[in-house]
Design a protein around this motif. Sequence first.
Motif, PDB file in Angstrom:
ATOM      1  N   SER A   1      42.353  57.159  42.673  1.00  0.00           N
ATOM      2  CA  SER A   1      43.314  57.491  41.766  1.00  0.00           C
ATOM      3  C   SER A   1      43.293  56.731  40.474  1.00  0.00           C
ATOM      4  O   SER A   1      42.529  55.950  40.096  1.00  0.00           O
ATOM      5  N   TRP A   2      44.743  56.598  39.880  1.00  0.00           N
ATOM      6  CA  TRP A   2      44.761  55.881  38.654  1.00  0.00           C
ATOM      7  C   TRP A   2      44.798  54.478  38.858  1.00  0.00           C
ATOM      8  O   TRP A   2      44.506  53.591  38.101  1.00  0.00           O
ATOM      9  N   TYR A   3      44.621  54.202  40.256  1.00  0.00           N
ATOM     10  CA  TYR A   3      44.431  52.724  40.782  1.00  0.00           C
ATOM     11  C   TYR A   3      43.134  52.243  40.549  1.00  0.00           C
ATOM     12  O   TYR A   3      42.812  51.029  40.664  1.00  0.00           O
ATOM     13  N   ASN A   4      42.177  53.056  39.994  1.00  0.00           N
ATOM     14  CA  ASN A   4      41.082  52.413  39.511  1.00  0.00           C
ATOM     15  C   ASN A   4      41.015  51.370  38.691  1.00  0.00           C
ATOM     16  O   ASN A   4      39.851  50.578  38.453  1.00  0.00           O
ATOM     17  N   ARG A   5      41.969  51.654  37.555  1.00  0.00           N
ATOM     18  CA  ARG A   5      41.977  50.409  36.430  1.00  0.00           C
ATOM     19  C   ARG A   5      42.647  49.257  37.212  1.00  0.00           C
ATOM     20  O   ARG A   5      42.124  48.009  36.607  1.00  0.00           O
ATOM     21  N   ALA A   6      43.274  48.994  38.385  1.00  0.00           N
ATOM     22  CA  ALA A   6      43.557  47.844  38.790  1.00  0.00           C
ATOM     23  C   ALA A   6      42.508  47.372  39.935  1.00  0.00           C
ATOM     24  O   ALA A   6      42.647  46.140  40.170  1.00  0.00           O
ATOM     25  N   GLY A   7      41.347  48.003  40.095  1.00  0.00           N
ATOM     26  CA  GLY A   7      40.257  47.885  40.983  1.00  0.00           C
ATOM     27  C   GLY A   7      38.897  47.748  40.380  1.00  0.00           C
ATOM     28  O   GLY A   7      38.597  46.831  39.690  1.00  0.00           O
ATOM     29  N   VAL A   8      38.175  48.835  40.304  1.00  0.00           N
ATOM     30  CA  VAL A   8      37.103  48.702  39.914  1.00  0.00           C
ATOM     31  C   VAL A   8      36.835  48.471  38.408  1.00  0.00           C
ATOM     32  O   VAL A   8      35.989  47.533  37.958  1.00  0.00           O
ATOM     33  N   GLU A   9      37.833  49.063  37.713  1.00  0.00           N
ATOM     34  CA  GLU A   9      37.416  48.713  36.145  1.00  0.00           C
ATOM     35  C   GLU A   9      37.908  47.523  35.691  1.00  0.00           C
ATOM     36  O   GLU A   9      37.285  46.908  34.781  1.00  0.00           O
ATOM     37  N   ARG A  10      38.852  46.825  36.736  1.00  0.00           N
ATOM     38  CA  ARG A  10      39.342  45.387  36.471  1.00  0.00           C
ATOM     39  C   ARG A  10      38.253  44.457  36.643  1.00  0.00           C
ATOM     40  O   ARG A  10      37.643  43.494  35.981  1.00  0.00           O
TER      41      ARG A  10
ATOM     42  N   MET B   1      34.820  44.951  37.494  1.00  0.00           N
ATOM     43  CA  MET B   1      33.640  45.095  36.663  1.00  0.00           C
ATOM     44  C   MET B   1      33.733  44.909  35.151  1.00  0.00           C
ATOM     45  O   MET B   1      32.672  45.304  34.416  1.00  0.00           O
ATOM     46  N   GLY B   2      34.925  44.825  34.626  1.00  0.00           N
ATOM     47  CA  GLY B   2      35.087  44.674  33.226  1.00  0.00           C
ATOM     48  C   GLY B   2      35.044  45.816  32.252  1.00  0.00           C
ATOM     49  O   GLY B   2      34.828  45.730  31.196  1.00  0.00           O
ATOM     50  N   PHE B   3      35.152  47.039  32.955  1.00  0.00           N
ATOM     51  CA  PHE B   3      35.383  48.191  32.258  1.00  0.00           C
ATOM     52  C   PHE B   3      36.874  48.529  31.612  1.00  0.00           C
ATOM     53  O   PHE B   3      37.021  49.151  30.435  1.00  0.00           O
ATOM     54  N   ALA B   4      37.753  47.379  31.968  1.00  0.00           N
ATOM     55  CA  ALA B   4      38.841  47.453  31.239  1.00  0.00           C
ATOM     56  C   ALA B   4      39.144  45.917  31.001  1.00  0.00           C
ATOM     57  O   ALA B   4      39.016  45.187  31.802  1.00  0.00           O
ATOM     58  N   SER B   5      39.811  45.910  29.734  1.00  0.00           N
ATOM     59  CA  SER B   5      40.440  44.433  29.220  1.00  0.00           C
ATOM     60  C   SER B   5      41.491  43.878  29.973  1.00  0.00           C
ATOM     61  O   SER B   5      42.407  44.885  30.603  1.00  0.00           O
ATOM     62  N   GLU B   6      41.939  42.885  30.206  1.00  0.00           N
ATOM     63  CA  GLU B   6      43.019  42.174  30.824  1.00  0.00           C
ATOM     64  C   GLU B   6      44.298  42.848  30.139  1.00  0.00           C
ATOM     65  O   GLU B   6      45.234  42.891  30.683  1.00  0.00           O
ATOM     66  N   ASP B   7      44.235  42.880  28.731  1.00  0.00           N
ATOM     67  CA  ASP B   7      45.492  43.607  28.196  1.00  0.00           C
ATOM     68  C   ASP B   7      45.814  44.879  28.662  1.00  0.00           C
ATOM     69  O   ASP B   7      46.644  45.425  28.989  1.00  0.00           O
ATOM     70  N   GLN B   8      44.598  45.692  28.963  1.00  0.00           N
ATOM     71  CA  GLN B   8      44.674  47.049  29.341  1.00  0.00           C
ATOM     72  C   GLN B   8      45.160  46.920  30.681  1.00  0.00           C
ATOM     73  O   GLN B   8      46.107  47.888  31.396  1.00  0.00           O
ATOM     74  N   VAL B   9      44.621  46.103  31.505  1.00  0.00           N
ATOM     75  CA  VAL B   9      45.161  45.989  32.889  1.00  0.00           C
ATOM     76  C   VAL B   9      46.800  45.461  33.180  1.00  0.00           C
ATOM     77  O   VAL B   9      47.418  46.147  33.720  1.00  0.00           O
ATOM     78  N   GLU B  10      47.118  44.766  32.273  1.00  0.00           N
ATOM     79  CA  GLU B  10      48.565  44.293  32.100  1.00  0.00           C
ATOM     80  C   GLU B  10      49.286  45.565  31.817  1.00  0.00           C
ATOM     81  O   GLU B  10      50.302  45.832  32.442  1.00  0.00           O
ATOM     82  N   GLN B  11      49.085  46.047  30.787  1.00  0.00           N
ATOM     83  CA  GLN B  11      49.500  47.242  30.441  1.00  0.00           C
ATOM     84  C   GLN B  11      49.749  48.568  31.518  1.00  0.00           C
ATOM     85  O   GLN B  11      50.725  49.148  31.714  1.00  0.00           O
TER      86      GLN B  11
END
Length: 300
Positions: free
Chosen positions: A140-149, A151-161
């Motif tokens: 689900s949308w928790y991809n951002r908190a897991g694989v994207e974070r 694997m570096g597909f999302a920046s730390e700013d995006q993860v914090e947001q």
Amino acid sequence: MNDYKDWLQAELQETLDEDIELEMEDAALSAEIRRIYRSHHPDQMDRKRYFQELLRLQSELIRLQDWVSHNNERVVVLFEGRDSAGKGGAIKRITQRLNPRVARVVALPAPSDREKTQWYFQRYVPHLPAGGEIVLFDRSWYNRAGVERVMGFASEDQVEQFFQDVPEFERMLVRSGIRLVKYWFSITDEEQQMRFQMRIHDPLKQWKLSPMDLQSRVRWEAYTKAKEDMFERTNIPEAPWYIVPGNDKKRARLNCIDHLLGLIPYGDVDHEQITLPDRVFNPDYEREVVPRELYVPQKY
């Protein structure tokens, strides 16, 4: 009670082949790999008892489905967890006997270039249920908190947001009347390694091994830290996390279904009695002869 037992016995006999087909996930494995796997799982659940409990729970899921449909309820269930932790198997057993027009599975691919420029939750919103629907998200949308974070597909700013936004996003869903349930399927390092090895040697399952899956072995500890951070930041009273121990697949499926049923106050729905109408016969009708080449060859 006797009627229920008679139905259960008949259902067990009639659907045994279908269920065993679903269960024979090691059918293409060598005898040696099967032996190793079973040696690591000595306390496996009795097959007959497993099927009896599965059918009983699936009959309750049908009652839940009818209640959701009748009352225009909206249910969202998120399935997250380690790769090969058993999310897909649990989802299959939940939806196996349900109406796909009521209960549907959402498993989104990687975001397109256009979707990457959208508000992060935007691609998920169109898949949320309308009245009378159950939606199960296979990730689900928790991809951002897991694989994207990880694997570096999302920046730390995006993860914090994301962490700042997701609690309020989920509170909005709950306030709108959606019943939101979040499951995390957990397995041990050793169990994941064994399941990956089984997939490597099983031609029916090799498609399940993606480059991301293989990287999850390399970055086990990074995923663990990301999971712990995710729990800390997103385990809110309105939408808490529920952890499903997944080393034993059968027990994980049964426990998950039983728990899900316990979270929703469903009840019986009155149905009109169904009677089969008489077939209308037209004495002037003659059935056309269908050309033989239109038939599927009868090889079996």
